[in-house]
Design an enzyme around this catalytic site. Structure first.
Site, PDB file in Angstrom:
ATOM      1  N   ASP A 147      -2.734  -0.793  29.276  1.00 16.46           N
ATOM      2  CA  ASP A 147      -3.632   0.344  29.066  1.00 16.46           C
ATOM      3  C   ASP A 147      -4.185   0.861  30.401  1.00 16.46           C
ATOM      4  O   ASP A 147      -4.570   0.068  31.273  1.00 16.46           O
ATOM      5  CB  ASP A 147      -4.799  -0.135  28.186  1.00 16.46           C
ATOM      6  N   GLU A 207       0.973   2.693  30.233  1.00 13.45           N
ATOM      7  CA  GLU A 207       0.345   3.968  29.880  1.00 13.45           C
ATOM      8  C   GLU A 207       0.189   4.735  31.182  1.00 13.45           C
ATOM      9  O   GLU A 207      -0.825   4.663  31.868  1.00 13.45           O
ATOM     10  CB  GLU A 207      -1.022   3.775  29.223  1.00 13.45           C
TER      11      GLU A 207
HETATM   12  C1  NOJ Z   1      -6.046   4.600  26.649  1.00 11.39           C
HETATM   13  C2  NOJ Z   1      -6.005   4.264  25.194  1.00 11.39           C
HETATM   14  O1  NOJ Z   1      -4.786   4.696  24.666  1.00 11.39           O
HETATM   15  C3  NOJ Z   1      -7.199   4.955  24.565  1.00 11.39           C
HETATM   16  O2  NOJ Z   1      -7.142   4.925  23.171  1.00 11.39           O
HETATM   17  C4  NOJ Z   1      -8.439   4.310  25.097  1.00 11.39           C
HETATM   18  O3  NOJ Z   1      -9.568   4.987  24.596  1.00 11.39           O
HETATM   19  C5  NOJ Z   1      -8.470   4.355  26.626  1.00 11.39           C
HETATM   20  N1  NOJ Z   1      -7.222   4.012  27.227  1.00 11.39           N
HETATM   21  C6  NOJ Z   1      -9.494   3.409  27.163  1.00 11.39           C
HETATM   22  O4  NOJ Z   1      -9.077   2.091  26.978  1.00 11.39           O
END
Ligand code: NOJ
Length: 568
Positions: free
Chosen positions: A230, A290
């Site tokens: 993430d 991500e």
């Molecule tokens: C990316 C995640 O996909 C999202 O849902 C989240 O709110 C943020 N990162 C913070 O962790």
């Protein structure tokens, strides 16, 4: 004789001790590809997939009960968003214990059960690792905030303000407000790129790095096949806390726009990617990132200059494309292929408006959903689906501020409605609560669940579900779709995206009409090495009778997809 016997015993003891049954994967084809290069990944938002204990929120046993469905659909791996203990301020992306399961979702025993059941079906599990921050309720942060000289103080980013009521600099939280929160107890500010309840970890502290690598080992030893990492872009901040440049205009929360020069994509991020990769390699695991990138060059960096970072940095760029333009997709795909790495295509997820709603023109919605499926599931690379895409789930945004669950929707209403709309319960049936739960679910099911649900669509040969089902079967069996290169045809066509996937003697043609009008497509096959090939139709999305089997013009209805095998 004895030596052989002991060697065999030693080997079997060794393999029992292998931490991960999937470790050291053998290539799955003659090209040396790994399993994840042939895999279709399916993202599950556990709160919303299946509710086994009827409390309105999905859980691990719910997911386990749907594995046969996923297997039959053609899924090879599931990525589950966080289900670790959490105050749920950001619905699990605020983790208060990385080595356990939130009771709302089940127990470690339930996890092991899910893992065993998935393994029996040859479905891998990918967990979500929140590396940038923890919850403010994590014991690490509780210790860190307890005093300025606590040994964990330096696990987070604490700084003095510039003066009374003035944060250390102008950095903003992407979820609204300032990036800094004042803690009255120790009279310093802590930094958080997301909500104040999600303090950023200090990755410059080796103890933080060790703790997070240990978290990955804990789960690898429990059998997970990898992680989706993430928010990796924001792991590091400029130690000098230089102000970000202020830009023209305001954002959706009404704040000045900023160029995030000093708190995003710092070069040190890549050191951490390499360390996470080293550990992953010990267990034969895969890392998905991500990775929000603005161009293919930035994306390329995440693979590592020596292919020593992420195997699967997500290409999230298509999620930002406005409308449907054959030219825009063609150029992007060509650039990604030219970069030379294994692409990872994503068209939506739990943070992004569902693709069904994004591309909707109110007339051809189901056709567009099939056409987009034919696009991202026939490209060279791995694909990550989002639950419900296969049945055409649409966004169900909150109708009033009182209904909003996602804090960014509360803060930014009505310009920013939050992400509830793309996180609604999976639509299993046309019955109450779409068959997700026997009680009112945590988010409302849209009226479209009456028609767009698994049970009804399975019975309809022309449904989006059945299109996905056939498409995924082709993707798993056609060598050209698994391993072939990507050759664009008719590159000047503004309406139709056409390409061939070629592998050895195999070639598959994909034609996608990205326009609202009929197109009669005459293709020049020369770039793919054919003059007038024979066409054997494999799958079409609309008007099957209109599909041709000869190398002349292909009549393409609005937003239709046509997939055929080519031969000389
Ligand atoms: C990316 C995640 O996909 C999202 O849902 C989240 O709110 C943020 N990162 C913070 O962790």
């Amino acid at each position: 004789m004895f030596n052989k016997f002991f060697a065999a015993v030693a080997l079997s003891v060794l393999s029992l001790a292998t931490p991960n049954a999937f470790a050291q994967q053998k290539p799955v084809d003659a090209e040396g590809h790994q399993w994840w290069q042939h895999a279709v990944f399916y993202e599950i938002y556990p709160r919303s997939f299946a509710d086994s204990n009827n409390n309105g929120v999905g859980d691990l046993n719910g997911i386990a009960s749907k594995l046969d469905y996923l297997k039959d659909l053609g899924i090879d791996a599931i990525w589950m968003t966080p289900f670790f203990p959490s105050p749920q301020v950001d619905f699990g992306y605020d983790v208060s214990d990385y080595d356990a399961i939130d009771p709302m979702y089940g127990t470690l025993h339930d996890f092991d059960h899910l893992s065993a059941e998935a393994k029996q079906r040859n479905i891998r599990l990918i967990l979500d690792l929140v590396v940038n921050h923890t919850s403010d309720q994590h014991p690490w942060f509780k210790e860190s905030r307890s005093s300025r000289d606590n040994p964990r103080r330096d696990w987070y980013i604490w700084r003095d303000g510039k003066g009374p009521g003035q944060p250390p600099n102008n950095w903003l939280s992407t979820f609204g407000l300032s990036g800094w929160t004042f803690d009255p107890k120790t009279k310093q500010y802590y930094y958080h790129y997301f909500y104040p309840e999600q303090p950023d970890l200090n990755w410059r502290n080796p103890a933080v790095e060790k703790a997070m690598l240990d978290v990955t080992r804990f789960w690898y030893k429990r059998g997970v096949a990898g992680f989706r990492l993430d928010a990796v872009d924001t792991l590091f901040e400029d130690p000098a806390l230089t102000d970000n440049p202020v830009l023209e205009g305001t954002d959706k929360f009404g704040r000045h726009n900023m160029k995030e020069s000093y708190n995003k994509k710092l070069p040190e991020v890549h050191d951490v990617m390499r360390k996470l990769r080293n550990t992953a390699d010990e267990y034969g695991a895969v890392l998905i990132g991500e990775t929000w990138t603005s161009d293919v060059g930035e994306l390329k960096d995440y693979y590592g200059s020596k292919n020593d970072e992420l195997q699967m940095p997500m290409d999230l760029m298509m999620t930002g494309f406005k409308g449907l333009s054959a030219d825009q997709y063609r150029k992007h795909i060509a650039a990604v292929n030219a970069a030379g790495h294994w692409p990872v295509y994503v068209i939506t997820n739990h943070d992004i408006i569902r693709s069904y709603t994004r591309y909707s023109d109110d007339t051809h919605n189901d056709d567009i959903a099939k056409m987009m499926a034919a696009l991202y599931l026939t490209l060279r690379g791995s694909a990550i689906m989002y639950y419900g895409e296969e049945i055409g789930m649409q966004n169900n945004d909150p109708k009033s501020k009182e209904d909003v669950q996602d804090p960014i929707g509360k803060l930014g209403w009505p310009t920013e409605k939050g992400r509830d709309g793309e996180r609604t319960p999976m639509q299993w049936t046309a019955g109450p609560n779409a068959g997700f739960s026997e009680v009112k679910p945590w988010l409302p099911v849209p009226p479209s669940a009456i028609t767009h649900n698994v049970a009804s669509e399975m019975k309809d040969p022309n449904s989006i579900y059945n299109f996905y089902h056939q498409l995924l079967a082709l993707r798993h069996t056609e060598p050209a779709l698994l391993d072939g290169d990507w050759v664009p045809l008719n590159e000047a066509d503004p309406n139709v995206l056409a390409y061939v996937r070629r592998y050895k003697d195999e070639a598959i043609l994909v034609v996608l009409n990205m326009s609202a009008t009929d197109q009669n497509v005459t293709l020049d096959y020369a770039p793919a090495g054919f003059s007038a090939p024979n066409l054997k139709v494999l799958l079409t999305s609309v008007d099957k009778s209109a599909a041709v089997s000869a190398a002349d013009a292909i009549p393409m209805a609005p937003y239709s997809a046509y997939i055929a095998k080519l031969s000389k």
